[in-house]
Design a protein around this motif. Structure first.
Motif, PDB file in Angstrom:
ATOM      1  N   LEU A 188      -1.956  -5.012   5.731  1.00  0.00           N
ATOM      2  CA  LEU A 188      -1.159  -5.776   4.445  1.00  0.00           C
ATOM      3  C   LEU A 188      -1.220  -6.433   3.862  1.00  0.00           C
ATOM      4  CD1 LEU A 188       2.060  -2.918   6.287  1.00  0.00           C
ATOM      5  CD2 LEU A 188       0.764  -2.233   4.680  1.00  0.00           C
ATOM      6  N   SER A 189      -0.262  -6.687   2.883  1.00  0.00           N
ATOM      7  CA  SER A 189       0.014  -8.251   2.101  1.00  0.00           C
ATOM      8  C   SER A 189       0.612  -8.139   2.936  1.00  0.00           C
ATOM      9  CB  SER A 189       0.072  -7.978   0.695  1.00  0.00           C
ATOM     10  OG  SER A 189       1.297  -6.999   0.835  1.00  0.00           O
ATOM     11  N   PRO A 190       0.652 -10.161   2.992  1.00  0.00           N
ATOM     12  CA  PRO A 190       2.262 -10.130   3.712  1.00  0.00           C
ATOM     13  C   PRO A 190       3.522 -10.291   3.106  1.00  0.00           C
ATOM     14  CG  PRO A 190       0.032 -12.177   2.996  1.00  0.00           C
ATOM     15  CD  PRO A 190      -0.274 -10.870   2.792  1.00  0.00           C
ATOM     16  N   THR A 191       3.637  -9.840   2.166  1.00  0.00           N
ATOM     17  CA  THR A 191       5.073  -9.486   1.193  1.00  0.00           C
ATOM     18  C   THR A 191       5.033  -7.908   2.111  1.00  0.00           C
ATOM     19  OG1 THR A 191       3.984  -8.867  -0.879  1.00  0.00           O
ATOM     20  CG2 THR A 191       5.146 -10.893  -0.884  1.00  0.00           C
ATOM     21  N   ARG A 192       3.512  -7.302   2.001  1.00  0.00           N
ATOM     22  CA  ARG A 192       4.529  -6.041   2.732  1.00  0.00           C
ATOM     23  C   ARG A 192       4.610  -5.923   4.308  1.00  0.00           C
ATOM     24  NH1 ARG A 192       0.889  -2.913  -1.044  1.00  0.00           N
ATOM     25  NH2 ARG A 192       1.990  -2.221  -2.411  1.00  0.00           N
ATOM     26  N   SER A 197      11.361  -6.251   7.682  1.00  0.00           N
ATOM     27  CA  SER A 197      12.652  -6.542   7.399  1.00  0.00           C
ATOM     28  C   SER A 197      13.560  -5.088   7.794  1.00  0.00           C
ATOM     29  CB  SER A 197      12.762  -7.113   6.445  1.00  0.00           C
ATOM     30  OG  SER A 197      12.294  -8.422   5.482  1.00  0.00           O
ATOM     31  N   MET A 198      12.578  -3.965   7.757  1.00  0.00           N
ATOM     32  CA  MET A 198      12.391  -2.724   7.192  1.00  0.00           C
ATOM     33  C   MET A 198      12.865  -2.324   8.924  1.00  0.00           C
ATOM     34  SD  MET A 198      11.249   0.776   6.007  1.00  0.00           S
ATOM     35  CE  MET A 198       9.991   0.584   6.555  1.00  0.00           C
ATOM     36  N   LEU A 199      12.197  -2.658   9.596  1.00  0.00           N
ATOM     37  CA  LEU A 199      12.151  -2.996  11.840  1.00  0.00           C
ATOM     38  C   LEU A 199      13.528  -3.229  12.270  1.00  0.00           C
ATOM     39  CD1 LEU A 199       8.424  -2.355  12.261  1.00  0.00           C
ATOM     40  CD2 LEU A 199       9.966  -0.479  12.919  1.00  0.00           C
ATOM     41  N   LEU A 239      16.778  -5.982   2.448  1.00  0.00           N
ATOM     42  CA  LEU A 239      16.562  -7.418   1.725  1.00  0.00           C
ATOM     43  C   LEU A 239      14.886  -7.905   2.465  1.00  0.00           C
ATOM     44  CD1 LEU A 239      20.120  -8.390   1.742  1.00  0.00           C
ATOM     45  CD2 LEU A 239      18.654  -7.574   0.070  1.00  0.00           C
ATOM     46  N   GLY A 240      14.636  -8.312   1.450  1.00  0.00           N
ATOM     47  CA  GLY A 240      12.634  -9.050   2.063  1.00  0.00           C
ATOM     48  C   GLY A 240      11.855  -8.169   1.663  1.00  0.00           C
ATOM     49  N   CYS A 241      11.997  -6.953   1.095  1.00  0.00           N
ATOM     50  CA  CYS A 241      10.820  -6.261   0.914  1.00  0.00           C
ATOM     51  C   CYS A 241      10.706  -6.162  -0.212  1.00  0.00           C
ATOM     52  CB  CYS A 241      11.752  -4.839   0.991  1.00  0.00           C
ATOM     53  SG  CYS A 241      11.300  -3.944   2.635  1.00  0.00           S
ATOM     54  N   GLN A 242       9.315  -6.286  -0.813  1.00  0.00           N
ATOM     55  CA  GLN A 242       9.169  -7.224  -2.126  1.00  0.00           C
ATOM     56  C   GLN A 242       8.742  -5.404  -3.217  1.00  0.00           C
ATOM     57  OE1 GLN A 242       4.559  -6.752  -2.510  1.00  0.00           O
ATOM     58  NE2 GLN A 242       4.635  -7.683  -4.904  1.00  0.00           N
ATOM     59  N   SER A 243       9.355  -4.177  -2.866  1.00  0.00           N
ATOM     60  CA  SER A 243       9.564  -3.012  -3.429  1.00  0.00           C
ATOM     61  C   SER A 243      10.736  -2.744  -3.211  1.00  0.00           C
ATOM     62  CB  SER A 243       8.189  -2.215  -2.750  1.00  0.00           C
ATOM     63  OG  SER A 243       8.317  -2.020  -1.746  1.00  0.00           O
ATOM     64  N   ILE A 285       2.453   3.356  -1.478  1.00  0.00           N
ATOM     65  CA  ILE A 285       2.563   3.127   0.058  1.00  0.00           C
ATOM     66  C   ILE A 285       3.741   2.173   0.715  1.00  0.00           C
ATOM     67  CG2 ILE A 285       0.913   1.220   1.154  1.00  0.00           C
ATOM     68  CD1 ILE A 285      -1.372   0.279  -0.572  1.00  0.00           C
ATOM     69  N   VAL A 286       4.657   2.227   0.040  1.00  0.00           N
ATOM     70  CA  VAL A 286       5.581   1.286   1.340  1.00  0.00           C
ATOM     71  C   VAL A 286       6.239   2.545   1.369  1.00  0.00           C
ATOM     72  CG1 VAL A 286       7.840   0.145   1.490  1.00  0.00           C
ATOM     73  CG2 VAL A 286       5.971  -0.755  -0.020  1.00  0.00           C
ATOM     74  N   SER A 287       6.512   3.971   0.744  1.00  0.00           N
ATOM     75  CA  SER A 287       7.006   5.369   0.964  1.00  0.00           C
ATOM     76  C   SER A 287       6.227   5.253   2.230  1.00  0.00           C
ATOM     77  CB  SER A 287       7.503   6.039   0.371  1.00  0.00           C
ATOM     78  OG  SER A 287       7.948   5.608  -1.026  1.00  0.00           O
ATOM     79  N   GLY A 288       4.344   5.931   2.274  1.00  0.00           N
ATOM     80  CA  GLY A 288       4.163   6.152   3.594  1.00  0.00           C
ATOM     81  C   GLY A 288       4.633   5.534   4.871  1.00  0.00           C
TER      82      GLY A 288
END
Length: 141
Positions: free
Chosen positions: A117-121, A127-129, A53-57, A80-83
């Motif tokens: 990175l955009s603020p959402t990214r 969030s992922m970390l 949660l907390g990811c735009q994608s 890009i997020v996959s990268g």
């Protein structure tokens, strides 16, 4: 298993790879290419249980293993997020939980991602970390 390189060495290698590219257009292309190399992600893991949660994608992160060696699988519906996931897994997957908790993601600043990175990214990456480190902390508990 990433036994041949430590988390710090992995971060150093990432910094060196990104230094080859002159501009951010090339770096984004490299990120997208890295994301395409992620191993196939099981459809059944694309559930709310594993969603970050907390990811735009849409991002899913699945932990396995134990405190001695934790493995992560992840994917996103964004190229890009996959990268970004590919970079994060390179630093954090297949490592002892203690190393995961203790390793700061310095590569994000070193390669200039924080600025590009955009603020959402950026929030999504944070969030992922946080989720990944949370899984490691649970394994240590």
């Amino acid at each position: 298993m990433n036994t041949q390189t430590s988390a710090e060495e992995a971060q150093q290698e990432i910094a060196e790879e990104f230094a080859y590219f002159g501009d951010w257009t090339e770096r984004y292309q490299y990120l997208i290419d890295l994301g395409k190399q992620l191993p196939p992600f099981p459809e059944e893991h694309k559930s709310e249980d594993y969603r970050v949660l907390g990811c735009q994608s849409m991002v899913w992160l699945v932990p396995s293993g134990d405190a001695q060696c934790m493995h992560f699988e992840a994917t996103s519906d964004s190229a890009i997020v996959s990268g970004l996931i590919a970079l994060v897994l390179r630093v954090y997957s297949d490592r002892p939980a203690r190393d995961i908790v203790d390793t700061e993601p310095t590569f994000i600043g070193t390669i200039g991602l924080a600025k590009h990175l955009s603020p959402t990214r950026s929030n999504g990456l944070a969030s992922m970390l946080a989720k990944l480190k949370g899984y490691a902390a649970q394994a240590l508990a």
